[in-house]
Design an enzyme around this catalytic site. Structure first.
Site, mmCIF file in Angstrom:
data_model
loop_
_atom_site.group_PDB
_atom_site.id
_atom_site.type_symbol
_atom_site.label_atom_id
_atom_site.label_comp_id
_atom_site.label_asym_id
_atom_site.label_seq_id
_atom_site.Cartn_x
_atom_site.Cartn_y
_atom_site.Cartn_z
ATOM 1 N N ALA A 107 -2.608 -12.930 -39.121
ATOM 2 C CA ALA A 107 -1.285 -12.608 -39.943
ATOM 3 C C ALA A 107 -0.766 -13.207 -41.039
ATOM 4 O O ALA A 107 -0.402 -14.518 -40.104
ATOM 5 C CB ALA A 107 -0.590 -11.320 -38.987
ATOM 6 N N ARG A 120 -2.988 -8.700 -25.959
ATOM 7 C CA ARG A 120 -3.544 -9.974 -27.235
ATOM 8 C C ARG A 120 -2.972 -11.251 -26.309
ATOM 9 O O ARG A 120 -2.341 -11.436 -25.896
ATOM 10 C CB ARG A 120 -3.194 -10.088 -28.912
ATOM 11 C CG ARG A 120 -2.431 -10.164 -29.101
ATOM 12 C CD ARG A 120 -1.581 -10.377 -30.653
ATOM 13 N NE ARG A 120 -0.464 -10.471 -30.685
ATOM 14 C CZ ARG A 120 0.802 -10.625 -29.995
ATOM 15 N NH1 ARG A 120 0.592 -12.134 -29.391
ATOM 16 N NH2 ARG A 120 1.865 -10.367 -30.758
ATOM 17 N N GLY A 121 -3.792 -12.384 -27.093
ATOM 18 C CA GLY A 121 -3.068 -14.328 -26.724
ATOM 19 C C GLY A 121 -1.804 -14.093 -27.100
ATOM 20 O O GLY A 121 -1.591 -13.793 -28.324
ATOM 21 N N GLN A 132 2.590 -14.898 -27.876
ATOM 22 C CA GLN A 132 3.883 -13.993 -26.939
ATOM 23 C C GLN A 132 4.527 -13.194 -28.489
ATOM 24 O O GLN A 132 3.606 -12.205 -28.647
ATOM 25 C CB GLN A 132 4.777 -15.981 -27.605
ATOM 26 C CG GLN A 132 4.014 -16.565 -26.560
ATOM 27 C CD GLN A 132 5.350 -17.647 -26.023
ATOM 28 O OE1 GLN A 132 6.040 -17.549 -25.429
ATOM 29 N NE2 GLN A 132 4.952 -18.859 -25.688
ATOM 30 N N CYS A 190 6.379 -16.370 -31.376
ATOM 31 C CA CYS A 190 5.684 -17.087 -30.414
ATOM 32 C C CYS A 190 6.117 -18.105 -29.787
ATOM 33 O O CYS A 190 5.401 -19.315 -28.797
ATOM 34 C CB CYS A 190 4.448 -17.737 -31.489
ATOM 35 S SG CYS A 190 3.740 -16.568 -32.972
ATOM 36 N N THR A 205 5.891 -11.658 -32.081
ATOM 37 C CA THR A 205 5.287 -12.371 -33.412
ATOM 38 C C THR A 205 5.326 -10.620 -34.053
ATOM 39 O O THR A 205 6.087 -9.353 -33.280
ATOM 40 C CB THR A 205 4.174 -12.230 -33.957
ATOM 41 O OG1 THR A 205 4.086 -12.723 -34.750
ATOM 42 C CG2 THR A 205 2.988 -10.952 -33.445
ATOM 43 N N TYR A 206 5.886 -10.407 -35.544
ATOM 44 C CA TYR A 206 6.660 -9.440 -35.690
ATOM 45 C C TYR A 206 5.266 -8.943 -37.209
ATOM 46 O O TYR A 206 4.266 -9.212 -37.103
ATOM 47 C CB TYR A 206 7.805 -10.004 -37.242
ATOM 48 C CG TYR A 206 7.742 -8.755 -38.210
ATOM 49 C CD1 TYR A 206 8.562 -7.703 -37.629
ATOM 50 C CD2 TYR A 206 7.635 -9.507 -39.139
ATOM 51 C CE1 TYR A 206 8.620 -6.447 -39.006
ATOM 52 C CE2 TYR A 206 7.729 -8.270 -40.465
ATOM 53 C CZ TYR A 206 8.584 -7.281 -40.094
ATOM 54 O OH TYR A 206 8.823 -6.653 -41.263
#
Length: 241
Positions: free
Chosen positions: A177, A87-88, A90, A193, A92-93
């Site tokens: 999300a 996915r595009g 950076q 991100c 993330t959680y």
């Protein structure tokens, strides 16, 4: 900052795309590799005309994912598994208390415009949050949906929802999300991100004082989805996990 992007809906135009989108809710946590495998298989079937579009609502066990723009230095503490993903975005959680929404939609038949699709996902989140009297906002220089937090200081904003998408033969994968009630301390192990500015943090509906259940959020999500994308047909299943 001014929100200059208009809501751009992707309502079905004609033909087979008028069929309801399958709306699936997992009732158990889904392992990330299993979710990716299911998305890949379904996207291929949709592109081949062998399966209907799908929106899949789920929760993951605690984990981090890194998108195509991710940097190794953004992982500060490897307390949970890290998955590289197509996915595009950076790092993330994902974890319990966060509503993950994976959308497998045929944009070729709807509107083959990535910018319009991302703007519509932003609108989906903003309308969902509005059901709880939370004002989510877009930012031209930051993907996702943000909430102003003047109580934390001048110019402070917290991210309440993330967006990360990928297209395969014009079928979308991954999605959004929304933080309902996750453990926000889990975000401390990454630079979310890629944004290290202390004015920008992370929040959730519960952190903002809204005691919403996941079921409440799902109802609001579906209403907003049908306003923007068209009708959905519900099926609840564990599927994998």
């Amino acid at each position: 900052m001014v929100n200059s992007r208009d809501d751009l809906d992707l309502m079905p135009a004609s033909g087979s795309n008028t069929d309801p989108v399958e709306w699936r809710i997992a009732t158990a946590q889904v392992a990330y590799p299993d979710a990716v495998a299911e998305m890949e298989a379904r996207a291929g079937a949709i592109a081949a005309g062998e399966a209907p579009e799908l929106v899949w609502l789920l929760e993951h066990p605690p984990l981090y994912t890194s998108g195509t723009s991710g940097h190794d230095t953004d992982l500060l503490d490897a307390r949970f598994p890290l998955f590289q993903t197509g996915r595009g975005g950076q790092l993330t959680y994902h974890g319990p208390g966060q509503r993950v929404v994976y959308l497998m939609l045929d944009l070729k038949r709807r509107r083959p415009d990535v910018r319009a699709y991302v703007a519509t996902l932003e609108a989906l989140i903003i309308r969902t949050l509005a059901a709880f009297n939370v004002k989510g906002e877009r930012r031209e220089d930051r993907v996702g949906v943000w909430v102003a937090r003047p109580d934390k200081g001048p110019g402070h904003e917290d991210k309440i929802a993330a967006i990360g998408v990928r297209l395969k033969r014009w079928v979308s994968l991954h999605g959004i999300a929304i933080n309902v009630e996750p453990d926000l301390s889990h975000f401390n192990a990454i630079v979310p991100c890629g944004i290290a500015d202390p004015r920008y943090g992370v929040t959730s509906l519960v952190d903002l004082g809204h005691l919403a259940t996941m079921e409440d959020v799902d109802v609001a999500l579906r209403q907003a989805f049908e306003e923007l994308f068209g009708p959905a047909a519900t099926r609840t299943t564990d599927l994998v996990g």
